[in-house]
Design a protein around this motif. Structure first.
Motif, PDB file in Angstrom:
ATOM      1  N   ALA A 153       7.352  22.557  23.716  1.00  0.00           N
ATOM      2  CA  ALA A 153       8.386  23.583  23.555  1.00  0.00           C
ATOM      3  C   ALA A 153       7.760  24.951  23.287  1.00  0.00           C
ATOM      4  CB  ALA A 153       9.326  23.199  22.417  1.00  0.00           C
ATOM      5  N   ASP A 154       6.690  24.984  22.527  1.00  0.00           N
ATOM      6  CA  ASP A 154       5.989  26.255  22.298  1.00  0.00           C
ATOM      7  C   ASP A 154       5.495  26.853  23.607  1.00  0.00           C
ATOM      8  OD1 ASP A 154       6.277  26.673  19.570  1.00  0.00           O
ATOM      9  OD2 ASP A 154       4.573  25.399  19.063  1.00  0.00           O
ATOM     10  N   ASP A 155       4.972  25.993  24.494  1.00  0.00           N
ATOM     11  CA  ASP A 155       4.461  26.486  25.777  1.00  0.00           C
ATOM     12  C   ASP A 155       5.582  26.950  26.695  1.00  0.00           C
ATOM     13  OD1 ASP A 155       1.994  25.809  24.804  1.00  0.00           O
ATOM     14  OD2 ASP A 155       1.824  23.934  25.951  1.00  0.00           O
ATOM     15  N   LEU A 156       6.785  26.345  26.575  1.00  0.00           N
ATOM     16  CA  LEU A 156       7.882  26.678  27.474  1.00  0.00           C
ATOM     17  C   LEU A 156       8.798  27.768  26.935  1.00  0.00           C
ATOM     18  CD1 LEU A 156       8.987  23.067  28.551  1.00  0.00           C
ATOM     19  CD2 LEU A 156       7.643  24.699  29.900  1.00  0.00           C
ATOM     20  N   LEU A 157       8.692  28.071  25.635  1.00  0.00           N
ATOM     21  CA  LEU A 157       9.689  28.945  25.005  1.00  0.00           C
ATOM     22  C   LEU A 157       9.737  30.320  25.656  1.00  0.00           C
ATOM     23  CD1 LEU A 157      11.780  28.900  22.788  1.00  0.00           C
ATOM     24  CD2 LEU A 157      10.038  29.757  21.197  1.00  0.00           C
ATOM     25  N   ASP A 158       8.606  30.882  25.998  1.00  0.00           N
ATOM     26  CA  ASP A 158       8.601  32.234  26.571  1.00  0.00           C
ATOM     27  C   ASP A 158       8.957  32.228  28.057  1.00  0.00           C
ATOM     28  OD1 ASP A 158       7.890  33.293  24.116  1.00  0.00           O
ATOM     29  OD2 ASP A 158       5.728  33.122  24.529  1.00  0.00           O
TER      30      ASP A 158
ATOM     31  N   ALA B 176      14.564  25.085  29.386  1.00  0.00           N
ATOM     32  CA  ALA B 176      13.836  23.807  29.398  1.00  0.00           C
ATOM     33  C   ALA B 176      13.355  23.452  27.992  1.00  0.00           C
ATOM     34  CB  ALA B 176      12.660  23.891  30.370  1.00  0.00           C
ATOM     35  N   ALA B 177      12.921  24.467  27.243  1.00  0.00           N
ATOM     36  CA  ALA B 177      12.484  24.211  25.864  1.00  0.00           C
ATOM     37  C   ALA B 177      13.649  23.725  25.014  1.00  0.00           C
ATOM     38  CB  ALA B 177      11.872  25.476  25.273  1.00  0.00           C
ATOM     39  N   SER B 178      14.833  24.319  25.205  1.00  0.00           N
ATOM     40  CA  SER B 178      16.009  23.898  24.439  1.00  0.00           C
ATOM     41  C   SER B 178      16.407  22.469  24.777  1.00  0.00           C
ATOM     42  CB  SER B 178      17.175  24.854  24.713  1.00  0.00           C
ATOM     43  OG  SER B 178      18.328  24.456  24.010  1.00  0.00           O
ATOM     44  N   ASP B 179      16.416  22.138  26.066  1.00  0.00           N
ATOM     45  CA  ASP B 179      16.761  20.768  26.463  1.00  0.00           C
ATOM     46  C   ASP B 179      15.743  19.764  25.927  1.00  0.00           C
ATOM     47  OD1 ASP B 179      18.890  21.865  27.803  1.00  0.00           O
ATOM     48  OD2 ASP B 179      17.900  21.845  29.766  1.00  0.00           O
ATOM     49  N   LEU B 180      14.478  20.145  25.962  1.00  0.00           N
ATOM     50  CA  LEU B 180      13.431  19.266  25.459  1.00  0.00           C
ATOM     51  C   LEU B 180      13.606  18.998  23.961  1.00  0.00           C
ATOM     52  CD1 LEU B 180      10.685  17.849  26.207  1.00  0.00           C
ATOM     53  CD2 LEU B 180       9.584  19.931  25.356  1.00  0.00           C
TER      54      LEU B 180
ATOM     55  N   ALA C  24      14.831  28.447  20.267  1.00  0.00           N
ATOM     56  CA  ALA C  24      15.149  28.326  21.689  1.00  0.00           C
ATOM     57  C   ALA C  24      16.554  28.825  21.979  1.00  0.00           C
ATOM     58  CB  ALA C  24      14.985  26.872  22.125  1.00  0.00           C
ATOM     59  N   ARG C  25      17.519  28.509  21.095  1.00  0.00           N
ATOM     60  CA  ARG C  25      18.880  29.012  21.272  1.00  0.00           C
ATOM     61  C   ARG C  25      18.907  30.544  21.156  1.00  0.00           C
ATOM     62  NH1 ARG C  25      19.430  24.043  21.923  1.00  0.00           N
ATOM     63  NH2 ARG C  25      21.332  22.866  21.415  1.00  0.00           N
ATOM     64  N   HIS C  26      18.098  31.074  20.273  1.00  0.00           N
ATOM     65  CA  HIS C  26      18.042  32.536  20.129  1.00  0.00           C
ATOM     66  C   HIS C  26      17.506  33.184  21.390  1.00  0.00           C
ATOM     67  CE1 HIS C  26      16.108  36.371  18.859  1.00  0.00           C
ATOM     68  NE2 HIS C  26      17.231  36.502  18.145  1.00  0.00           N
ATOM     69  N   ALA C  27      16.497  32.552  22.003  1.00  0.00           N
ATOM     70  CA  ALA C  27      15.959  33.100  23.250  1.00  0.00           C
ATOM     71  C   ALA C  27      17.002  33.057  24.361  1.00  0.00           C
ATOM     72  CB  ALA C  27      14.707  32.337  23.664  1.00  0.00           C
ATOM     73  N   LEU C  28      17.933  32.099  24.272  1.00  0.00           N
ATOM     74  CA  LEU C  28      19.012  32.016  25.262  1.00  0.00           C
ATOM     75  C   LEU C  28      20.208  32.887  24.899  1.00  0.00           C
ATOM     76  CD1 LEU C  28      18.980  28.156  25.914  1.00  0.00           C
ATOM     77  CD2 LEU C  28      18.168  29.941  27.469  1.00  0.00           C
ATOM     78  N   GLY C  29      20.197  33.492  23.700  1.00  0.00           N
ATOM     79  CA  GLY C  29      21.322  34.306  23.252  1.00  0.00           C
ATOM     80  C   GLY C  29      22.519  33.479  22.835  1.00  0.00           C
ATOM     81  N   ASP C  30      22.306  32.272  22.378  1.00  0.00           N
ATOM     82  CA  ASP C  30      23.388  31.344  22.034  1.00  0.00           C
ATOM     83  C   ASP C  30      23.553  31.289  20.516  1.00  0.00           C
ATOM     84  OD1 ASP C  30      25.279  29.381  21.887  1.00  0.00           O
ATOM     85  OD2 ASP C  30      24.061  27.796  22.790  1.00  0.00           O
TER      86      ASP C  30
END
Length: 856
Positions: free
Chosen positions: A775-780, A785-789, A810-816
């Motif tokens: 998730a750390d690698d996918l977050l940016d 995908a990081a959120s689903d993981l 991850a939700r913050h990066a999606l604006g959720d």
């Protein structure tokens, strides 16, 4: 008796007449000269009539002789009649004898003593499971006395309680309650008094006296108060009563060194087992080889130090152990230095006991089985041990979903030090430790005022009625106060406060004589009786200091989530290797990829051979079985999982200790060999290797799975995580993705093996680390995908707070913003199972992330 002795001859006489006349009439007709069919039929008829009379005569002799033997305390010599006549006669005789001796008139003289444990059977387990309360050593004692001239070799012991005194009484075959009454009460006809005094009461662990014609050695039989001990009576002052003792564990006959308790595998590396790793000890230590195996039954658990844990407390301790593992899942933070320790030995013993012993029959507790309110004193040889038992019983009571039963304890530090020694023990919300008795009384007054106020609001006088009429009212759990008589006896405030606790579900216990209330005398077996009465009051748990400390540490970790203090932990051996960049432990035993580097032996089979596929992540099993053959045994499957988490193998004795803890040594070894053969056979049906002993290798007495012919998903996961720690992008992401794809369910899902919990938690931590790292690698680059993981990871471990915090990012990066709130609610709901709440920093993180989205 009249029916069997008089009935058959009467029927024969009415139907055929006098047998002498029948014989004479037939003989006078010249049977040997006659050759007609009518003469032959007449002769057969006469023979059948006389056969009936002979059968009746044999039956009458056996019946009269057996009954006479019972009444006179003797036994007739056995008659071996031809089969099936022997079975017929014995069956009829047994029926008649039982019908006679079970009548009220004969009950006094027909109370045989029975015992079912051979003397040759030694104790097999370090943690003895009490089966009833048997007395040893003793051979079988059952039935009535033999001939007076023949020396009796069957005998046992019972304990006779007269007031506060106890005496060992030797019983032999043929002894009866009337004999005991004659010896101790000077009147053989007073046996009904003994029967009435003990009827339907606990005379031993898990046993009650229901039939006065049947008692067992090891029982404690109470006698009337006017009983007078004979001159040769032997007073009993044992450290532990007969049958309740836990003798030193005998050395295993096949090994000079008993196995040493080991710890669970550490979690710093993805290596389930290696040369430098450790394993958790089985719940029962070395077993002595014996001649028979006794199935465990319900009753109390006796530990080697003399601690006696009742069944209900063992169940509560088992529930506490489950909470400990959940708390460890909650607080685990990937990359932390916390090691995964196994549970203390008393918790493992309680888990094993509740798993294999049969639960005793439920019954309503008697009024005398509860501690008196208003203050009660504890005296006797095990008063301190009983106080420790009350402390643990209160601390482990109830569940997070039943707050009304989660008892709390108030104790002053001088009393706690006297019970548990000098090492300080920190308190928590369910254990209130005060400096003095006055502070404890002040805290108790607070609880008294609150409970009195609530009762006054509802115009009630006791809490039981309050729970029934107003279940939505505030939960008022039981409260236990423990102090010492040296402080409480001269305290007027203590006397008054203790008197106000009646009907308020508050129990106050004083170590020592309590002049202002009842005092219980506690024996070494936990038998608590009123000092002024010989009546049996209740059975208390008795615990030694070491066991109490272990249980307190476990209860504190289960309730608060805080790990035990370092001084109370078993030291962990240092790691044998670590990654210089990450600081995490690297696997000591390599996977198949680098096996040649550490093992120079040539491969047993060609590389092109199809491997058998063993899956232990999720529901365990062997995949792609193509050939027909014997099915996989349940224990063989357990052996496969055990060897999967021990890639370097294990000896036959080690496997037997974990997989067959209750079996004899020779029997356990044989079962291991049988299961190994079955596992090798089924693996061979899923692979194509032809080499002898492929799939499951035994070298130097150690079984291990052959990595050249067996593919294990757990080993693949270990290899992937190990390689990912030293790989660079994009190879690292590929390895972590493959590892996460393997982590779809817990280790050995659906199986409840006793030894598996530390390994299961280790694999769960590997899964958490893999998902968080990916998730750390996918977050940016790909926050969706990081959120689903992370949602998948939370489904695998819903109590780990680190997964929720990473998912919030991850939700913050999606604006959720709503997704962040949903995650916090889900975490709060999950931790409610542990009676816990999210950490303050987690709540603050959720608030900060949501506010940042609102401002944007």
């Amino acid at each position: 008796m009249a029916l069997l002795v008089v009935g058959p001859p009467w029927l024969l006489w009415i139907a055929f007449g006098n047998p002498v006349d029948v014989w004479s009439s037939w003989w006078n007709t010249g049977p040997f000269a006659a050759t007609t069919a009518a003469s032959s039929a007449a002769g057969l008829r006469v023979l059948l009539i006389w056969a009936g009379w002979l059968v009746w005569a044999a039956l009458a002799i056996l019946l009269v002789g057996s009954v006479a033997g019972v009444l006179r305390g003797r036994r007739l010599a056995r008659w071996r009649l031809p089969m099936p006549l022997h079975r017929l006669i014995v069956g009829l005789t047994g029926t008649a004898t039982v019908a006679v001796v079970t009548g009220p008139a004969a009950a006094a003289v027909a109370a045989p003593v029975a015992h079912s444990v051979p003397a040759s059977v030694p104790e097999r387990a370090a943690f003895s499971n009490v089966v009833g309360s048997v007395s040893g050593p003793s051979a079988t004692v059952q039935g009535n006395a033999g001939n007076a001239e023949t020396p009796l070799v069957h005998e046992g012991r019972i304990m006779l309680a007269v007031g506060r005194d106890r005496y060992e009484h030797h019983v032999r075959r043929g002894d009866t309650l009337s004999k005991i009454a004659k010896t101790w009460l000077r009147d053989a006809d007073r046996w009904p008094d003994i029967c009435k005094l003990n009827k339907h009461r606990h005379v031993a662990r898990g046993q009650t006296l229901t039939d006065c014609d049947l008692i067992y050695p090891g029982w404690t039989v109470r006698l009337p108060a006017d009983a007078v001990p004979p001159a040769d009576a032997t007073p009993s002052h044992p450290h532990r009563p007969p049958g309740r003792s836990a003798p030193p564990v005998p050395a295993r006959p096949e090994s000079t060194n008993p196995p040493v308790a080991k710890q669970a595998p550490t979690t710093g590396s993805p290596d389930a087992e290696g040369p430098g790793s450790t394993r958790s000890a089985p719940p029962s230590a070395s077993n002595a080889d014996d001649d028979s195996s006794h199935p465990p039954t319900g009753g109390d658990l006796v530990l080697p130090g003399g601690s006696i844990i009742p069944w209900t407390l063992a169940v509560a301790i088992t529930a506490t152990a489950a909470l400990v593992w959940l708390q460890r899942r909650r607080r685990y933070v990937p990359g932390s230095s916390e090691q995964l320790h196994d549970l203390p030995a008393p918790l493992l013993a309680a888990q094993h006991h509740t798993r294999h012993a049969s639960a005793p029959a439920l019954r309503e507790p008697e009024d005398s089985e509860t501690l008196p309110s208003g203050g009660v004193g504890l005296i006797g040889s095990s008063a301190d041990a009983a106080a420790r038992g009350l402390l643990i019983t209160a601390i482990t009571a109830g569940t997070p979903t039943d707050p009304a039963q989660r008892a709390e304890v108030i104790i002053d530090r001088p009393t706690l030090t006297e019970l548990l020694g000098d090492p300080p023990i920190a308190g928590w919300p369910r254990l209130h430790i005060t400096d003095t008795l006055e502070q404890a009384l002040t805290l108790l007054d607070t609880h008294l005022l609150r409970r009195a106020r609530i009762l006054d609001e509802h115009n009630l006088t006791d809490l039981d009625t309050l729970r029934e009429t107003t279940p939505a009212e505030e939960a008022l759990p039981p409260l236990l106060l423990i102090t010492h008589s040296e402080q409480a006896t001269d305290s007027t405030r203590a006397r008054i406060t203790f008197g106000l606790t009646q009907e308020l579900n508050i129990t106050t216990v004083v170590l020592g004589h309590w002049p202002h209330g009842p005092t219980l005398s506690v024996s070494d077996d936990g038998d608590a009786r009123l000092e002024t009465s010989a009546d049996h009051a209740m059975q208390l748990a008795v615990l030694d200091i070491a066991t109490t400390r272990d249980l307190l540490d476990a209860a504190r970790e289960a309730h608060t989530g805080q790990p035990p203090a370092p001084s109370t932990r078993t030291p962990t051996p240092p790691s044998t290797g670590s990654d210089p960049r990450t600081g995490t432990t690297v696997p000591v035993a390599g996977g198949r990829a680098d096996k040649a580097a550490v093992d120079n032996t040539p491969p047993l089979t060609p590389v092109t051979t199809k491997r058998a596929r063993l899956r232990v992540l999720g529901e365990p099993g062997i995949e792609d079985i193509t050939a027909d053959g014997r099915p996989l045994r349940a224990k063989a499957l357990e052996l496969a999982v055990y060897l999967a988490v021990h890639p370097d193998g294990a000896s036959t004795r080690e496997i037997g200790e974990y997989l067959e803890p209750d079996a004899r040594i020779s029997q356990a070894d044989q079962r291991v060999h049988t299961n190994a053969s079955n596992l090798r056979h089924v693996l061979g049906r899923a692979g194509t290797a032809d080499t002898r002993n492929s799939y499951l290798i035994k070298t130097a007495g150690r079984y291990r799975l052959d990595p050249a012919t067996v593919d294990v998903d757990l080993w693949n996961l270990r290899d992937l995580l190990r390689q990912a720690t030293i790989a660079s992008q994009p190879r690292r992401q590929e390895l972590l993705t493959a590892a996460c794809n393997l982590c779809t369910a817990p280790l050995a899902e659906g199986q409840d093996y006793e030894w598996i919990q530390p390994h299961r938690e280790t694999v769960r931590r590997w899964s958490t680390e893999a998902h968080l790292s990916l998730a750390d690698d996918l977050l940016d680059s790909d926050p969706q995908a990081a959120s689903d993981l992370l949602d998948k990871a939370i489904g695998l471990d819903r109590y780990n707070e680190a997964l929720y915090t990473k998912a919030m990012h991850a939700r913050h990066a999606l604006g959720d913003a709503d997704g962040i709130r949903t995650l916090l609610r889900a975490l709060t709901k999950a931790l409610a199972d542990l009676n816990a709440e999210p950490r303050e920093d987690t709540i603050e993180l959720a608030r900060h992330l949501r506010n940042s989205l609102t401002r944007a």
